[in-house]
Every structure is written in structure tokens, then in C-alpha cells.
Design an enzyme around this catalytic site. Structure first.
Site, PDB file in Angstrom:
ATOM      1  N   ASP A   8     -10.556  -1.256   0.843  1.00 45.66           N
ATOM      2  CA  ASP A   8      -9.409  -1.116   1.726  1.00 45.66           C
ATOM      3  C   ASP A   8      -9.410  -2.385   2.597  1.00 45.66           C
ATOM      4  O   ASP A   8     -10.434  -3.050   2.729  1.00 45.66           O
ATOM      5  CB  ASP A   8      -9.601   0.146   2.572  1.00 45.66           C
ATOM      6  CG  ASP A   8      -8.563   0.282   3.651  1.00 45.66           C
ATOM      7  OD1 ASP A   8      -7.372   0.237   3.336  1.00 45.66           O
ATOM      8  OD2 ASP A   8      -8.960   0.417   4.832  1.00 45.66           O
ATOM      9  N   LEU A   9      -8.272  -2.735   3.169  1.00 44.46           N
ATOM     10  CA  LEU A   9      -8.214  -3.993   3.924  1.00 44.46           C
ATOM     11  C   LEU A   9      -8.416  -3.770   5.429  1.00 44.46           C
ATOM     12  O   LEU A   9      -9.468  -4.104   5.979  1.00 44.46           O
ATOM     13  CB  LEU A   9      -6.873  -4.687   3.621  1.00 44.46           C
ATOM     14  CG  LEU A   9      -6.653  -6.069   4.213  1.00 44.46           C
ATOM     15  CD1 LEU A   9      -7.732  -7.046   3.797  1.00 44.46           C
ATOM     16  CD2 LEU A   9      -5.272  -6.608   3.798  1.00 44.46           C
ATOM     17  N   ASP A  10      -7.406  -3.180   6.081  1.00 52.95           N
ATOM     18  CA  ASP A  10      -7.495  -2.982   7.534  1.00 52.95           C
ATOM     19  C   ASP A  10      -8.581  -1.970   7.877  1.00 52.95           C
ATOM     20  O   ASP A  10      -8.558  -0.843   7.400  1.00 52.95           O
ATOM     21  CB  ASP A  10      -6.162  -2.468   8.084  1.00 52.95           C
ATOM     22  CG  ASP A  10      -5.152  -3.595   8.215  1.00 52.95           C
ATOM     23  OD1 ASP A  10      -5.573  -4.735   8.452  1.00 52.95           O
ATOM     24  OD2 ASP A  10      -3.951  -3.319   8.086  1.00 52.95           O
ATOM     25  N   THR A  16      -6.942  -5.682  12.052  1.00 53.89           N
ATOM     26  CA  THR A  16      -5.636  -6.089  12.594  1.00 53.89           C
ATOM     27  C   THR A  16      -5.071  -4.937  13.423  1.00 53.89           C
ATOM     28  O   THR A  16      -3.885  -4.952  13.770  1.00 53.89           O
ATOM     29  CB  THR A  16      -4.641  -6.473  11.480  1.00 53.89           C
ATOM     30  OG1 THR A  16      -4.490  -5.372  10.606  1.00 53.89           O
ATOM     31  CG2 THR A  16      -5.089  -7.680  10.685  1.00 53.89           C
ATOM     32  N   LYS A  45      -3.586   4.857  11.157  1.00 53.37           N
ATOM     33  CA  LYS A  45      -4.597   4.164  10.346  1.00 53.37           C
ATOM     34  C   LYS A  45      -4.496   4.536   8.869  1.00 53.37           C
ATOM     35  O   LYS A  45      -4.565   5.721   8.524  1.00 53.37           O
ATOM     36  CB  LYS A  45      -5.975   4.548  10.893  1.00 53.37           C
ATOM     37  CG  LYS A  45      -7.057   3.596  10.546  1.00 53.37           C
ATOM     38  CD  LYS A  45      -8.182   3.729  11.530  1.00 53.37           C
ATOM     39  CE  LYS A  45      -9.422   4.263  10.893  1.00 53.37           C
ATOM     40  NZ  LYS A  45     -10.561   4.281  11.785  1.00 53.37           N
ATOM     41  N   SER A 114      -4.884  -1.656  -0.627  1.00 52.05           N
ATOM     42  CA  SER A 114      -4.399  -1.496   0.742  1.00 52.05           C
ATOM     43  C   SER A 114      -2.970  -0.963   0.793  1.00 52.05           C
ATOM     44  O   SER A 114      -2.143  -1.317  -0.046  1.00 52.05           O
ATOM     45  CB  SER A 114      -4.448  -2.861   1.444  1.00 52.05           C
ATOM     46  OG  SER A 114      -3.701  -2.838   2.635  1.00 52.05           O
ATOM     47  N   ALA A 115      -2.698  -0.147   1.811  1.00 50.57           N
ATOM     48  CA  ALA A 115      -1.335   0.357   2.016  1.00 50.57           C
ATOM     49  C   ALA A 115      -0.415  -0.753   2.528  1.00 50.57           C
ATOM     50  O   ALA A 115       0.806  -0.633   2.465  1.00 50.57           O
ATOM     51  CB  ALA A 115      -1.365   1.498   3.027  1.00 50.57           C
ATOM     52  N   LYS A 145      -1.402   6.461   0.267  1.00 45.68           N
ATOM     53  CA  LYS A 145      -2.611   7.277   0.403  1.00 45.68           C
ATOM     54  C   LYS A 145      -2.243   8.504   1.252  1.00 45.68           C
ATOM     55  O   LYS A 145      -1.488   8.336   2.206  1.00 45.68           O
ATOM     56  CB  LYS A 145      -3.718   6.476   1.115  1.00 45.68           C
ATOM     57  CG  LYS A 145      -4.102   5.173   0.410  1.00 45.68           C
ATOM     58  CD  LYS A 145      -5.007   4.330   1.325  1.00 45.68           C
ATOM     59  CE  LYS A 145      -5.197   2.928   0.785  1.00 45.68           C
ATOM     60  NZ  LYS A 145      -5.940   2.035   1.681  1.00 45.68           N
ATOM     61  N   GLU A 169     -13.641   2.621   2.174  1.00 46.97           N
ATOM     62  CA  GLU A 169     -12.518   3.029   3.023  1.00 46.97           C
ATOM     63  C   GLU A 169     -12.957   3.381   4.436  1.00 46.97           C
ATOM     64  O   GLU A 169     -14.096   3.818   4.639  1.00 46.97           O
ATOM     65  CB  GLU A 169     -11.869   4.295   2.436  1.00 46.97           C
ATOM     66  CG  GLU A 169     -10.613   4.059   1.632  1.00 46.97           C
ATOM     67  CD  GLU A 169      -9.404   3.681   2.476  1.00 46.97           C
ATOM     68  OE1 GLU A 169      -9.491   3.741   3.724  1.00 46.97           O
ATOM     69  OE2 GLU A 169      -8.370   3.303   1.898  1.00 46.97           O
ATOM     70  N   ASP A 170     -12.033   3.237   5.395  1.00 43.31           N
ATOM     71  CA  ASP A 170     -12.313   3.676   6.764  1.00 43.31           C
ATOM     72  C   ASP A 170     -11.410   4.837   7.171  1.00 43.31           C
ATOM     73  O   ASP A 170     -11.478   5.296   8.306  1.00 43.31           O
ATOM     74  CB  ASP A 170     -12.122   2.521   7.758  1.00 43.31           C
ATOM     75  CG  ASP A 170     -10.654   2.136   7.909  1.00 43.31           C
ATOM     76  OD1 ASP A 170      -9.936   2.109   6.886  1.00 43.31           O
ATOM     77  OD2 ASP A 170     -10.218   1.881   9.044  1.00 43.31           O
TER      78      ASP A 170
HETATM   79  P1  B16 Z   1       2.152  -2.815   6.717  1.00 42.22           P
HETATM   80  P2  B16 Z   1      -4.943  -0.448   4.964  1.00 42.22           P
HETATM   81  C1  B16 Z   1      -2.742  -0.037   6.411  1.00 42.22           C
HETATM   82  O1  B16 Z   1      -3.668  -0.911   5.839  1.00 42.22           O
HETATM   83  C2  B16 Z   1      -2.963   0.065   7.920  1.00 42.22           C
HETATM   84  O2  B16 Z   1      -4.217   0.674   8.188  1.00 42.22           O
HETATM   85  C3  B16 Z   1      -1.877   0.941   8.498  1.00 42.22           C
HETATM   86  O3  B16 Z   1      -2.042   1.037   9.906  1.00 42.22           O
HETATM   87  C4  B16 Z   1      -0.501   0.330   8.166  1.00 42.22           C
HETATM   88  O4  B16 Z   1       0.528   1.195   8.628  1.00 42.22           O
HETATM   89  C5  B16 Z   1      -0.376   0.166   6.649  1.00 42.22           C
HETATM   90  O5  B16 Z   1      -1.452  -0.622   6.179  1.00 42.22           O
HETATM   91  C6  B16 Z   1       0.931  -0.506   6.264  1.00 42.22           C
HETATM   92  O6  B16 Z   1       0.898  -1.815   6.715  1.00 42.22           O
HETATM   93  O7  B16 Z   1       3.098  -2.340   7.777  1.00 42.22           O
HETATM   94  O8  B16 Z   1       1.528  -4.150   7.000  1.00 42.22           O
HETATM   95  O9  B16 Z   1       2.768  -2.766   5.335  1.00 42.22           O
HETATM   96  O10 B16 Z   1      -5.889   0.206   5.912  1.00 42.22           O
HETATM   97  O11 B16 Z   1      -4.453   0.471   3.855  1.00 42.22           O
HETATM   98  O12 B16 Z   1      -5.442  -1.769   4.452  1.00 42.22           O
HETATM   99 MG    MG Z   2      -7.954   1.076   6.491  1.00 38.35          MG
END
Ligand code: B16
Ligand code: MG
Length: 217
Positions: A8-10, A16, A45, A114-115, A145, A169-170
Site C-alpha cells: 500500500d502507498l499512503d 501524505t 485512510k 494503492s487507492a 478497498k 497495509e496500514d
Molecule cells: P487520491 P492508499 C489512499 O491511499 C489514502 O490513504 C486515502 O486517504 C485517499 O483517500 C485515497 O488514497 C485516494 O487518494 O485522492 O490521491 O486518489 O493508502 O490506498 O495508498
Molecule cells: Mg494506506
């Protein structure tokens, strides 16, 4: 045996969170929602941009059309992208680089699941791109997810069977998604004990025996 790790990224590779929070807070203010807090931000998150918007709108009383919601999410994303311009390698979380280097040395495939639709720019700005073989992100998926789609696409991109992949994942939604895809899971981050992952550790190294994970899967 584990032959690929999907990160997973964030919250796993980079942080971020503060930038997401600042951008949503700015939008909330513009909508006259004054009580949007860090606690609310925690609910965003790992979930998609549109679902994150609902977390903000629930704090207010006004109803918005689908079209208006798209405009609001786009506005927030523009604020977020502005903030991402200042992103550097300082946003890379503890233990990430040694872990990626160790996996590279062992010829383990490395993917991002990542989402976020901003995964590419985040990986570029933080200097992490060079470690990543494949990216599966919000631009590839139609379901977010806890649906397993993002990880299924990642496994396909690195040409591995689901049982050969470990997902790191977190977020709870992310662990549920990985388990639905029958992948092994490592839960990290401040809530690592509450995620129900197969392996648990605060950071990518603190309580992890990578030999055990990679050999026994
Ligand atoms: P964006 P992850 C997620 O990243 C973030 O944790 C979540 O807070 C955010 O809403 C989502 O990406 C969408 O991000 O607006 O940049 O497309 O944890 O899945 O890496
Ligand atoms: Mg995450």
C-alpha cells in the site's frame, strides 16, 4: 513461498496524511464545515476520494448532487496536488528503503497497490519509483478497498499467483481486501494490532522476520 510484495502507498511507504488532511480541511472550511478534525481524517485512510468526501459532507447538513460532489472532490484534489509539489524523500517512512533494497537483492517482485490516483507523482517526488516494478492504483480500478480488485491487478502485473503475494497495509479495508484475494498480509502503522493481519509490526522492520515471511509464506 512469497515471490512478490504488494505495498500500500499512503501510510506504508510514504506519509501524505497531513497533506490530505490540509486539503480536506480547506474544502470543509469553504463549505462552512468548521468541525472537521483529525479523528474524521482517520476514517479517510485507505478509502477512495469520493468516499473520503462523504466523511467530510457528513459533518455538515447540506445535500449535494452527484455533479456537485465530483466538483468538490476535484477541488480538494487540486489543493492536494498543489501540496504534493513540495513532497520530498523526507516523506518516505522509517525502514522503507532498507526493506525495498533487501527485497530487490532477493529478487522479490515489488508492486504498489494503492487507492490513490496520485500514486505516480507521489512515487516520483519521493524517489521511490526506482524500486517499484509495477503499480496498481486508483487509475486502474473501478472498485475500492475492501474490494480486492487493486491487489488482483497488482498480482497480474507482476505475473504471480495470489498465494505467492504478500500485501503490506496500514488500513483495515486494505487487509480485508488482501484476504479476500487469498494473499498473505502484513499489517503495519499505528493501528497494526487491530488490523487482523497474518503478520504484525509497527514498521517494516521492527517486529518482522522477513526470512520467515518470504520462506514460509
Ligand atoms: P487520491 P492508499 C489512499 O491511499 C489514502 O490513504 C486515502 O486517504 C485517499 O483517500 C485515497 O488514497 C485516494 O487518494 O485522492 O490521491 O486518489 O493508502 O490506498 O495508498
Ligand atoms: Mg494506506
Amino acid at each position: 513461498m512469497i515471490k512478490g510484495v504488494i505495498f500500500d502507498l499512503d501510510g506504508v511507504l510514504v506519509s501524505t496524511d497531513e497533506m490530505h488532511f490540509m486539503a480536506w480541511k480547506r474544502l470543509a472550511k469553504e463549505l462552512d464545515i468548521k468541525n472537521f478534525t483529525k479523528e474524521d481524517n482517520k476514517l479517510q485512510k485507505g478509502v477512495s476520494r469520493m468516499e473520503s468526501l462523504e466523511v467530510v459532507l457528513r459533518k455538515g447538513s447540506k445535500l449535494y448532487s452527484e455533479e456537485e460532489k465530483v466538483e468538490l472532490a476535484t477541488r480538494k484534489n487540486n489543493y492536494y496536488i498543489d501540496l504534493l509539489q513540495g513532497l520530498t524523500s523526507e516523506a518516505v517512512l522509517k525502514d522503507v528503503i532498507p526493506t525495498l533494497e533487501m527485497l530487490r537483492e532477493r529478487n522479490v517482485a515489488i508492486a504498489v497497490g494503492s487507492a490513490s490516483k496520485n500514486a505516480l507523482i507521489i512515487l516520483e517526488k519521493t524517489g521511490l519509483s526506482k524500486y517499484i516494478d509495477e503499480i496498481s492504483c486508483g487509475l486502474d480500478t473501478s472498485k475500492s478497498k475492501p474490494d480486492p480488485e487493486v491487489f488482483i491487478i497488482a498480482a497480474k502485473k507482476i505475473n504471480l499467483a495470489h498465494e505467492e503475494c504478500l500485501v503490506v497495509e496500514d488500513s483495515l479495508a486494505g487487509i480485508v481486501a488482501a484476504k479476500a484475494a487469498k494473499m498473505k498480509t502484513l499489517g503495519v502503522g499505528p493501528e497494526y494490532k487491530q488490523l487482523g493481519a497474518d503478520y504484525e509490526s509497527l514498521t517494516l522492520q521492527s517486529q518482522v522476520d522477513w526470512n520467515e515471511i518470504l520462506n514460509q509464506g
